[in-house]
Design an enzyme around this catalytic site. Structure first.
Site, PDB file in Angstrom:
ATOM      1  N   THR A 100       0.865  -1.175   0.000  1.00 35.33           N
ATOM      2  CA  THR A 100       0.000   0.000   0.000  1.00 35.33           C
ATOM      3  C   THR A 100       0.900   1.222   0.000  1.00 35.33           C
ATOM      4  O   THR A 100       1.659   1.451   0.936  1.00 35.33           O
ATOM      5  CB  THR A 100      -0.910   0.018   1.237  1.00 35.33           C
ATOM      6  OG1 THR A 100      -1.734  -1.151   1.218  1.00 35.33           O
ATOM      7  CG2 THR A 100      -1.798   1.258   1.234  1.00 35.33           C
ATOM      8  N   LYS A 175      -7.280   1.173  -2.774  1.00 34.69           N
ATOM      9  CA  LYS A 175      -6.868   0.700  -1.446  1.00 34.69           C
ATOM     10  C   LYS A 175      -7.006   1.817  -0.413  1.00 34.69           C
ATOM     11  O   LYS A 175      -7.392   1.568   0.739  1.00 34.69           O
ATOM     12  CB  LYS A 175      -5.419   0.204  -1.484  1.00 34.69           C
ATOM     13  CG  LYS A 175      -4.881  -0.252  -0.123  1.00 34.69           C
ATOM     14  CD  LYS A 175      -5.686  -1.414   0.460  1.00 34.69           C
ATOM     15  CE  LYS A 175      -5.216  -1.764   1.881  1.00 34.69           C
ATOM     16  NZ  LYS A 175      -3.893  -2.390   1.900  1.00 34.69           N
ATOM     17  N   LYS A 243       0.636   4.462   8.635  1.00 31.42           N
ATOM     18  CA  LYS A 243       1.238   4.844   7.357  1.00 31.42           C
ATOM     19  C   LYS A 243       0.173   4.971   6.274  1.00 31.42           C
ATOM     20  O   LYS A 243       0.134   5.960   5.531  1.00 31.42           O
ATOM     21  CB  LYS A 243       2.293   3.809   6.951  1.00 31.42           C
ATOM     22  CG  LYS A 243       2.914   4.019   5.583  1.00 31.42           C
ATOM     23  CD  LYS A 243       2.256   3.169   4.474  1.00 31.42           C
ATOM     24  CE  LYS A 243       2.432   1.689   4.707  1.00 31.42           C
ATOM     25  NZ  LYS A 243       1.877   0.876   3.568  1.00 31.42           N
TER      26      LYS A 243
END
Length: 292
Positions: A100, A175, A243
């Site tokens: 990701t 995502k 993150k």
């Protein structure tokens, strides 16, 4: 099209990457692996994977290279350093980043891959450690349709909900939409479990009722039971979720979009991280709601 004679390179064998590589091996493909710490790849090596001592060597020997690393900075190092993929790749190689990461970084990788006569896809996943082990990941893909169709059989060894969302970067954008959804949902799941306990209910029985109704979600079905059992083992690390949320918040701001639910969830997870829970699973968020 790929054949079982084509060698698959896999870079990054963490909580999810190791299970994903194992699924590829079990499907009959020849797999070479590289990770910074060889010891972390011991189980895959014992199962028959070939170890490469550098990214450059792995790149030169593989038809498809899959990366599943931690942060955008890791992606940049793996792809753009002197010993990285794009400096050593052969024409016709398929590059699949399943980390990701930032949509703009995916676009940059595809642009430079095309200059090398290669194919690049961004293909981040959702489903956690359970989905990785069972080959039931959701895989969100960005890139050219031809490359997608060529490696679809390989992706199907790791997942079952696999959709080409658009051009390079589209997989990452999808995502991020996924992580935005989960972020607010995790707060709701924690509040629900805390409320059930505080009101004197059996939280397991409460889950039996509400997971089957309108409140149902993957997090409620799979992570709430871990919360109740005080099982903080990481299917997905707190530090990695932070993150992801930071990337999503940055991308939303670039688009001029307000995401207050995401901002609140990020604030809470950063508070959790400050309490020493960076390497815990995301379900550890319940600790902020359960403390006296």
């Amino acid at each position: 099209m790929l054949t079982y004679e084509d060698r698959i390179g896999f870079i990054g064998t963490g909580v999810m990457g190791a299970s994903m590589a194992k699924r590829i091996m079990n499907a009959g493909y020849h797999v070479s692996i590289y990770t910074r710490t060889k010891q972390k790849a011991t189980s895959l090596i014992n199962a028959g994977a070939d170890w490469e001592d550098s990214i450059a060597n792995l790149t030169k020997n593989c038809k498809v290279i899959i990366t599943m690393v931690g942060y955008p900075s890791d992606v940049e190092e793996v792809y753009f350093s002197d010993q990285g993929i794009l400096k050593n790749v052969a024409q016709g190689t398929y590059l699949v980043d399943m980390t990701t990461s930032k949509p703009k970084l995916a676009e940059q990788i595809e642009s430079e891959a095309e200059e090398k006569g290669c194919y690049a896809l961004d293909a981040p996943v959702s489903g956690g450690d359970i989905g990785a082990k069972n080959g039931k990941l959701t895989i969100m893909v960005g890139g050219k349709e031809k490359a997608y169709k060529d490696i679809l059989p390989l992706l199907q060894t790791m997942g079952e909900n696999i959709i080409l969302q658009g051009e390079a970067g589209a997989g990452q954008h999808t995502k991020l939409a996924n992580q935005i959804t989960i972020a607010s949902n995790m707060v709701g799941v924690c509040e629900a479990i805390a409320y059930a306990k505080k009101s004197g209910l059996n939280p397991e029985l409460v889950l039996d009722s509400i997971t089957a109704g309108a409140a149902g979600s993957w997090s409620l079905s799979n992570l709430a039971p871990r919360m109740i059992k005080e099982d903080d083992a990481p299917g997905f690390y707190v530090k990695h979720f932070i993150k992801d949320m930071k990337i999503a918040l940055e991308s939303a701001e670039e688009l001029g979009l307000s995401t207050p639910g995401l901002a609140l969830s990020l604030k809470l997870y950063e508070e959790l991280e400050a309490k020493g829970e960076a390497d815990s699973g995301t379900q550890a968020l319940i600790k902020l709601f359960s403390s006296p």
